[in-house]
Design a protein around this motif. Structure first.
Motif, mmCIF file in Angstrom:
data_model
loop_
_atom_site.group_PDB
_atom_site.id
_atom_site.type_symbol
_atom_site.label_atom_id
_atom_site.label_comp_id
_atom_site.label_asym_id
_atom_site.label_seq_id
_atom_site.Cartn_x
_atom_site.Cartn_y
_atom_site.Cartn_z
ATOM 1 N N MET A 1 10.587 72.016 61.699
ATOM 2 C CA MET A 1 11.280 70.936 62.174
ATOM 3 C C MET A 1 12.548 70.480 61.471
ATOM 4 O O MET A 1 12.605 70.620 60.190
ATOM 5 C CB MET A 1 10.379 69.387 61.990
ATOM 6 C CG MET A 1 10.870 68.337 62.964
ATOM 7 S SD MET A 1 9.826 66.997 62.797
ATOM 8 C CE MET A 1 10.180 66.417 61.143
ATOM 9 N N ILE A 2 13.575 70.553 62.358
ATOM 10 C CA ILE A 2 14.911 70.319 61.677
ATOM 11 C C ILE A 2 15.200 68.777 61.909
ATOM 12 O O ILE A 2 15.034 68.266 63.041
ATOM 13 C CB ILE A 2 16.157 71.092 62.527
ATOM 14 C CG1 ILE A 2 15.828 72.549 61.862
ATOM 15 C CG2 ILE A 2 17.295 70.536 62.157
ATOM 16 C CD1 ILE A 2 16.600 73.533 62.728
ATOM 17 N N THR A 3 15.495 68.002 60.721
ATOM 18 C CA THR A 3 15.680 66.515 60.972
ATOM 19 C C THR A 3 17.211 66.201 60.864
ATOM 20 O O THR A 3 17.396 65.041 61.087
ATOM 21 C CB THR A 3 14.812 65.839 59.565
ATOM 22 O OG1 THR A 3 15.261 66.746 58.374
ATOM 23 C CG2 THR A 3 13.667 65.834 60.004
ATOM 24 N N GLN B 1 24.891 73.722 58.309
ATOM 25 C CA GLN B 1 24.038 72.973 57.178
ATOM 26 C C GLN B 1 23.018 72.341 58.014
ATOM 27 O O GLN B 1 23.282 71.933 58.855
ATOM 28 C CB GLN B 1 24.902 72.079 56.225
ATOM 29 C CG GLN B 1 24.408 72.342 54.923
ATOM 30 C CD GLN B 1 25.127 71.555 53.991
ATOM 31 O OE1 GLN B 1 26.180 70.779 54.299
ATOM 32 N NE2 GLN B 1 24.907 71.726 52.750
ATOM 33 N N PHE B 2 21.647 72.303 57.439
ATOM 34 C CA PHE B 2 20.647 71.376 58.239
ATOM 35 C C PHE B 2 19.480 71.325 57.222
ATOM 36 O O PHE B 2 19.511 71.962 56.157
ATOM 37 C CB PHE B 2 20.090 72.478 59.504
ATOM 38 C CG PHE B 2 19.609 73.701 59.151
ATOM 39 C CD1 PHE B 2 20.758 74.668 59.397
ATOM 40 C CD2 PHE B 2 18.369 73.847 58.890
ATOM 41 C CE1 PHE B 2 20.250 76.171 58.942
ATOM 42 C CE2 PHE B 2 17.818 75.475 58.764
ATOM 43 C CZ PHE B 2 18.865 76.611 58.912
ATOM 44 N N ILE B 3 18.725 70.325 57.566
ATOM 45 C CA ILE B 3 17.290 70.098 56.873
ATOM 46 C C ILE B 3 16.123 70.541 57.633
ATOM 47 O O ILE B 3 16.018 70.112 58.656
ATOM 48 C CB ILE B 3 17.369 68.686 56.567
ATOM 49 C CG1 ILE B 3 18.551 68.137 55.780
ATOM 50 C CG2 ILE B 3 15.954 68.381 55.854
ATOM 51 C CD1 ILE B 3 18.426 66.711 55.577
ATOM 52 N N GLU B 4 15.381 71.531 57.237
ATOM 53 C CA GLU B 4 14.081 72.105 57.935
ATOM 54 C C GLU B 4 12.907 71.855 57.056
ATOM 55 O O GLU B 4 12.876 72.259 55.880
ATOM 56 C CB GLU B 4 14.639 73.769 58.301
ATOM 57 C CG GLU B 4 13.397 74.068 59.259
ATOM 58 C CD GLU B 4 13.633 75.448 59.673
ATOM 59 O OE1 GLU B 4 14.293 76.228 58.809
ATOM 60 O OE2 GLU B 4 12.876 75.853 60.550
ATOM 61 N N ARG B 5 12.144 71.086 57.394
ATOM 62 C CA ARG B 5 10.746 70.736 56.677
ATOM 63 C C ARG B 5 11.156 70.183 55.355
ATOM 64 O O ARG B 5 10.539 70.570 54.259
ATOM 65 C CB ARG B 5 10.053 72.192 56.489
ATOM 66 C CG ARG B 5 9.236 72.644 57.991
ATOM 67 C CD ARG B 5 8.140 73.504 57.707
ATOM 68 N NE ARG B 5 8.274 74.450 58.820
ATOM 69 C CZ ARG B 5 8.846 75.548 59.060
ATOM 70 N NH1 ARG B 5 9.504 75.855 57.832
ATOM 71 N NH2 ARG B 5 8.634 76.374 60.137
ATOM 72 N N GLY B 6 12.177 69.444 55.304
ATOM 73 C CA GLY B 6 12.723 68.767 53.880
ATOM 74 C C GLY B 6 13.245 69.524 53.110
ATOM 75 O O GLY B 6 13.547 69.162 51.978
#
Ligand SMILES: [Zn+2]
Length: 141
Positions: free
Chosen positions: A1-3, A27-32
């Motif tokens: 999951m990308i938040t 840039q992204f956040i995936e699974r924290g």
């Protein structure tokens, strides 16, 4: 999951054929996890690549994001709150020494930390997980 995610599309010249090269950096956040990616494709030849990794993004990507989208500023919402959970979260997420974490926490408490919006969202997630309330604003105010 990308938040959280932020990206920039750029064009440059292909090193192989001189054609137009379109690249997407982000840039992204995936699974924290904080992560980054760079993808490029030449419109004229077969030159193409894709690179992705977790951790802090290369400076080139950070600068592209900061230039296009502007920096974000992260601050502690409650200045009177205990600094202990803040230090714990910072040390865990950035592998800092206690001294380094203290400096970073002091910045968070005063002027705020500046970075890309995804970096600040990542820090905010870690801090909120320890019940530290934070605010993120656009740093251009
Ligand atoms: Zn090419």
């Amino acid at each position: 999951m990308i938040t959280a995610t932020q990206g920039v599309t750029r064009t440059s010249r292909c090193e192989r054929c001189g054609g137009e090269l379109v690249s997407d950096v982000g840039q992204f956040i995936e699974r924290g996890q904080l992560a980054w990616s760079i993808e490029g494709q030449c419109q004229a030849c077969r030159n193409a690549w894709c690179q992705m990794d977790t951790g802090p993004a290369p400076e080139e990507i950070r600068q592209a994001l900061l230039t296009t989208h502007g920096p974000a500023r992260l601050r502690l919402a409650d200045k009177g709150a205990s600094i202990v959970p803040v230090l714990r979260a910072l040390r865990e997420m950035h592998h800092l020494s206690l001294g380094e974490a203290r400096l970073m926490a002091a910045e968070l408490n005063e002027v705020g930390l500046i970075g890309t919006s995804v970096e600040m969202a990542y820090l905010a997630e870690g801090l909120r997980a320890r019940f530290v309330t934070v605010t993120i604003t656009s740093s251009v105010t």
